[in-house]
Scaffold this motif. Structure first.
Motif, PDB file in Angstrom:
ATOM      1  N   CYS A  21      26.519  45.616  86.064  1.00 47.64           N
ATOM      2  CA  CYS A  21      27.155  46.217  84.744  1.00 47.64           C
ATOM      3  C   CYS A  21      27.678  44.873  83.914  1.00 47.64           C
ATOM      4  CB  CYS A  21      28.436  47.190  85.086  1.00 47.64           C
ATOM      5  SG  CYS A  21      29.185  47.923  83.783  1.00 47.64           S
ATOM      6  N   PHE A  22      28.352  45.128  82.673  1.00 43.41           N
ATOM      7  CA  PHE A  22      28.780  44.363  81.783  1.00 43.41           C
ATOM      8  C   PHE A  22      30.283  44.548  81.757  1.00 43.41           C
ATOM      9  CE2 PHE A  22      24.555  44.751  79.369  1.00 43.41           C
ATOM     10  CZ  PHE A  22      23.970  43.955  80.504  1.00 43.41           C
TER      11      PHE A  22
ATOM     12  N   PHE B 155      31.811  38.723  83.422  1.00 40.45           N
ATOM     13  CA  PHE B 155      32.234  40.234  83.647  1.00 40.45           C
ATOM     14  C   PHE B 155      32.445  40.554  85.019  1.00 40.45           C
ATOM     15  CE2 PHE B 155      28.256  40.218  80.610  1.00 40.45           C
ATOM     16  CZ  PHE B 155      28.897  40.569  79.499  1.00 40.45           C
TER      17      PHE B 155
ATOM     18  N   ALA C 212      23.935  49.322  81.059  1.00 40.63           N
ATOM     19  CA  ALA C 212      23.625  48.070  81.133  1.00 40.63           C
ATOM     20  C   ALA C 212      22.161  47.543  81.095  1.00 40.63           C
ATOM     21  CB  ALA C 212      24.433  47.122  81.840  1.00 40.63           C
ATOM     22  N   GLN C 213      21.589  48.160  82.224  1.00 41.86           N
ATOM     23  CA  GLN C 213      20.312  47.651  82.610  1.00 41.86           C
ATOM     24  C   GLN C 213      19.005  48.650  82.083  1.00 41.86           C
ATOM     25  OE1 GLN C 213      19.857  45.020  83.947  1.00 41.86           O
ATOM     26  NE2 GLN C 213      22.303  44.874  84.311  1.00 41.86           N
TER      27      GLN C 213
ATOM     28  N   GLN D 133      20.891  43.725  77.964  1.00 38.41           N
ATOM     29  CA  GLN D 133      21.415  42.952  76.655  1.00 38.41           C
ATOM     30  C   GLN D 133      23.035  43.226  76.639  1.00 38.41           C
ATOM     31  OE1 GLN D 133      19.579  40.627  74.708  1.00 38.41           O
ATOM     32  NE2 GLN D 133      18.073  41.049  76.446  1.00 38.41           N
ATOM     33  N   ASP D 134      23.858  42.443  77.006  1.00 33.89           N
ATOM     34  CA  ASP D 134      25.170  42.666  77.090  1.00 33.89           C
ATOM     35  C   ASP D 134      25.917  42.596  75.610  1.00 33.89           C
ATOM     36  OD1 ASP D 134      26.486  40.008  76.668  1.00 33.89           O
ATOM     37  OD2 ASP D 134      25.203  39.542  78.182  1.00 33.89           O
ATOM     38  N   TRP D 135      27.230  42.967  75.511  1.00 31.38           N
ATOM     39  CA  TRP D 135      27.991  43.169  74.345  1.00 31.38           C
ATOM     40  C   TRP D 135      28.595  41.751  73.856  1.00 31.38           C
ATOM     41  CZ3 TRP D 135      32.946  41.770  75.220  1.00 31.38           C
ATOM     42  CH2 TRP D 135      33.592  41.994  76.243  1.00 31.38           C
TER      43      TRP D 135
END
Length: 283
Positions: free
Chosen positions: A20-21, A53, A82-83, A89-91
């Motif tokens: 997760c992010f 994260f 997330a995936q 591509q994270d925030w």
């Protein structure tokens, strides 16, 4: 078609923070009074969220009294967003999509929560036609979780939840009726009201709760030591600091990990197979 991928879904329900992010640590509103590090607006990172994260105080959450953090459960929605929704591509890499991602996460969590309950209902339901109906709604809900962000943001969640609730209520009625049988239940004849049932701090050790409708009940700090909750519907019940030591919840219905995480228990507490005993419970 009868739904046959319960094991796959059960795995998806497990929180995997490494994939997760830190979405729950950013997207949610926090209140220090509810066991979080500080008061925090939605969309603002938690003070303990690191650039990779991870949480800087994760190993000491209970020691620091951060019960809100240890209790929270996203039903696996974080890693799905997330995936899959954002393909890794994270925030931080894409700050222009941050606000959208946080909103999508809140929607995804609701969809995964519905899947959690529907999967339980499928397992509990014995009527073949009802199983088919639940299976179809599970398939439909899972398809919704795979939509792109734009489509997720315009979903009519309330309409979908209404369909889910109809099936959950009918399944609950079936299971509770079987659990009650011919035995007298002191709470059985209570009429449904818009208000929650309030058992704040109540000693319920001598109360027969088998097959009881405890949907949305306030059971904060209640004494449920050794109580048999077989067939009891606990959807939305507030179990914060409720003492479940020695209680039998093996066959209780619509119980979540988040509820268990907020309660007290011990090695003699019997839990449904889909739930994990919190490591901080007494031995």
């Amino acid at each position: 078609m009868i739904y046959k991928n319960k094991d796959k879904l059960n795995k998806e329900f497990r929180v995997d923070c490494k994939k997760c992010f830190g979405l729950c640590c950013v997207a949610l509103y926090f209140s220090a009074s509810e066991g979080f590090p500080t008061n925090k607006d939605a969309g603002k990172p938690c003070i303990n969220l690191q650039s990779n994260f991870t949480c800087s105080v994760h190993k000491n959450l209970r020691a620091k009294g951060l019960k809100g953090c240890t209790a929270y459960d996203c039903f696996g929605a974080g890693q799905k967003v997330a995936q899959i929704t954002y393909a890794g591509q994270d925030w931080q890499q894409n700050p222009e999509s941050a606000k959208e991602m946080f909103e999508v996460f809140l929607i995804m969590r609701q969809l995964h929560e519905m899947l959690w309950y529907l999967t339980q209902a499928f397992i509990l339901q014995k009527d073949h036609c009802a199983q088919q109906e639940i299976s179809s709604l599970i398939d439909n809900t899972e398809r919704l979780t795979l939509l792109n962000p734009d489509s997720l943001l315009v979903l009519d969640l309330e309409a979908h939840r209404s369909k889910v609730n109809i099936l959950l209520r009918s399944t609950s009625e079936l299971v509770r009726t079987k659990a009650i049988g011919t035995k007298n239940n002191s709470l059985r004849n209570q009429k449904s009201t818009p208000k929650r049932l309030d058992y704040f701090g109540a000693d319920l050790r001598k109360t027969n709760l088998k097959g009881t409708d405890l949907r949305g009940a306030c059971l904060i700090a209640s004494n449920l030591r050794g109580v048999d909750l077989s067939g009891a519907d606990l959807i939305g019940a507030d179990l914060r600091d409720a003492d479940l030591s020695g209680a039998n919840l093996t066959n209780s219905i619509f119980l979540t990990q988040a509820q268990i995480n907020t309660a007290k228990g011990d090695s003699n507490t019997k839990l449904p197979i889909m739930l994990v005993r919190p490591p901080y419970w007494s031995k």
